[in-house]
Design an enzyme around this catalytic site. Sequence first.
Site, PDB file in Angstrom:
ATOM      1  N   LYS A  79       0.825  -1.211   0.000  1.00 40.03           N
ATOM      2  CA  LYS A  79       0.000   0.000   0.000  1.00 40.03           C
ATOM      3  C   LYS A  79       0.861   1.265   0.000  1.00 40.03           C
ATOM      4  O   LYS A  79       1.965   1.279   0.550  1.00 40.03           O
ATOM      5  CB  LYS A  79      -0.901   0.030   1.236  1.00 40.03           C
ATOM      6  CG  LYS A  79      -1.828  -1.161   1.374  1.00 40.03           C
ATOM      7  CD  LYS A  79      -2.922  -1.171   0.348  1.00 40.03           C
ATOM      8  CE  LYS A  79      -3.950  -0.092   0.611  1.00 40.03           C
ATOM      9  NZ  LYS A  79      -5.084  -0.170  -0.342  1.00 40.03           N
ATOM     10  N   SER A 154      -7.935  -1.225  -2.966  1.00 41.04           N
ATOM     11  CA  SER A 154      -7.217  -1.546  -4.201  1.00 41.04           C
ATOM     12  C   SER A 154      -6.379  -2.803  -4.073  1.00 41.04           C
ATOM     13  O   SER A 154      -6.082  -3.469  -5.071  1.00 41.04           O
ATOM     14  CB  SER A 154      -6.315  -0.373  -4.593  1.00 41.04           C
ATOM     15  OG  SER A 154      -5.389  -0.100  -3.550  1.00 41.04           O
ATOM     16  N   SER A 175     -10.206  -2.691   6.311  1.00 42.89           N
ATOM     17  CA  SER A 175      -9.609  -2.607   4.980  1.00 42.89           C
ATOM     18  C   SER A 175      -8.699  -3.759   4.614  1.00 42.89           C
ATOM     19  O   SER A 175      -7.930  -3.660   3.652  1.00 42.89           O
ATOM     20  CB  SER A 175      -8.864  -1.270   4.833  1.00 42.89           C
ATOM     21  OG  SER A 175      -9.791  -0.203   4.852  1.00 42.89           O
TER      22      SER A 175
END
Length: 469
Positions: A79, A154, A175
Amino acid sequence: MTIWKWSAVETARRIKDGDISCEQVVQSHLTRLDEVNPRLNAVVVPLHEQSLAEARRLDRQRRPGDALPPLFGVPVTTKINMDLAGQANSDGVPAYRNNMATDDAPVIANLRQDGAIVIGLTNTPEFSIRWFTSNPLHGVSLNPWNPDVTPGGSSGAAVAAGIGCIAHGNDMGGSLRHPAYCCGVSTIRPSFGRIANGNPSATGGRPPMSQLLSVQGPIARSVADVRLGLASMARYSAFDADWSPARDSGRGKGGVLRIAYQADPFGEGVSAPVLAAMEQAKAALQSAGHRVEAVTLPDARQASNIWGCITLAEVDALQRDELERHGSAEVVQVVDAYRAFFGTPTLTGTMQALMERNRIRRAWSQLLEQYDLVLMPVSAEPAFANDLDMREPNQIPRMLRAQRFLLMINALGLPAAAVPTGLHQGVPMGVQLVGAPLDDALCLQGAQAIEDHCGTLSQALWQQGVIAR
């Protein structure tokens, strides 16, 4: 030979056996990235030159008979909110676009020490505080199954589409589990202290509620790959004083699991597709010989409200000025809507919430003395329409109610695996399995039983084509 379709386990084995080079593996994944990422915008910092150079270096240094680390040559993504040396940790905020990292965060250092090759950095929402992945710096990321719905994150979109074998993610409000849920892949929110946390570029300590609620973890297309990623990420690091050497609770593994089950502990309604996913998971576990029993989960709504109270207290005390100075008007509006839903935190209220957190954790500990796992939804609804919170702020209370399943588990600091069960109208569905602290292996054992029965979803996605609609 379509290399990018291989699992992490198979990729590592084939490299170890000498069937293929690290460079060939990385090149295959980069070709896949170039093919599908323009439609997804999941990877916002591709690392073609760097990752190929690393692959060639690993190939050169390898000698016949060498004992290779477990992820030698395996492509991964990480990330943009974690430090990767030489790259900007922007957290999706334009003002942070030049926040260059000089060292790797522990979770990334561990992956690389085990031979993994970072091929790209994946997107985040601004300040990493939404269940939708868009920001003014890098734009919006899309779900590979359906661009109209959120990918949840994502990291899930990238690995589902075949970009990298394992994706790194983080989970303070869901998340890890939400992108896995929305994109039809698997993950585990590990136990507190299992994976060293924090960024070297953050010169101060981590905020207190982040210390209590936030974890790092792996997302992958199979439970076996999640296990592989977890083992690597969980290596020792002196950077995080809360890192724990304990690998499990010591409770027995294998054999018949006793699993508690409740589909709607909040009494606010759960959609029909979610109920169907729960029944599929229940049937899968029972077919594997495990016992699934209906229970009433203790203080579920109160636990989810505690998450809102203590996280908003941290935002108000430590982050509000930064949010208003550097955030978009839309993200400030979202945070204000959270406050309207949970209430404005006070010092007394926050302290009381932390006391209640301890009491509820005790009640769950007693429940998890009787049961090995708790089976529950990830969300009360299928994946939301993409960027719904910013396009229709009046829908935020509905979304927060739906996401109580995520918030409750984060507030209690428990490990939880998420695994897909199938598709509903072309969009993935799934469940989560919650365990007692340090029972990560039991969570993954339950997830494996569901995967064995329901299968994985990535092949179906690749057959229909990424973003079929």
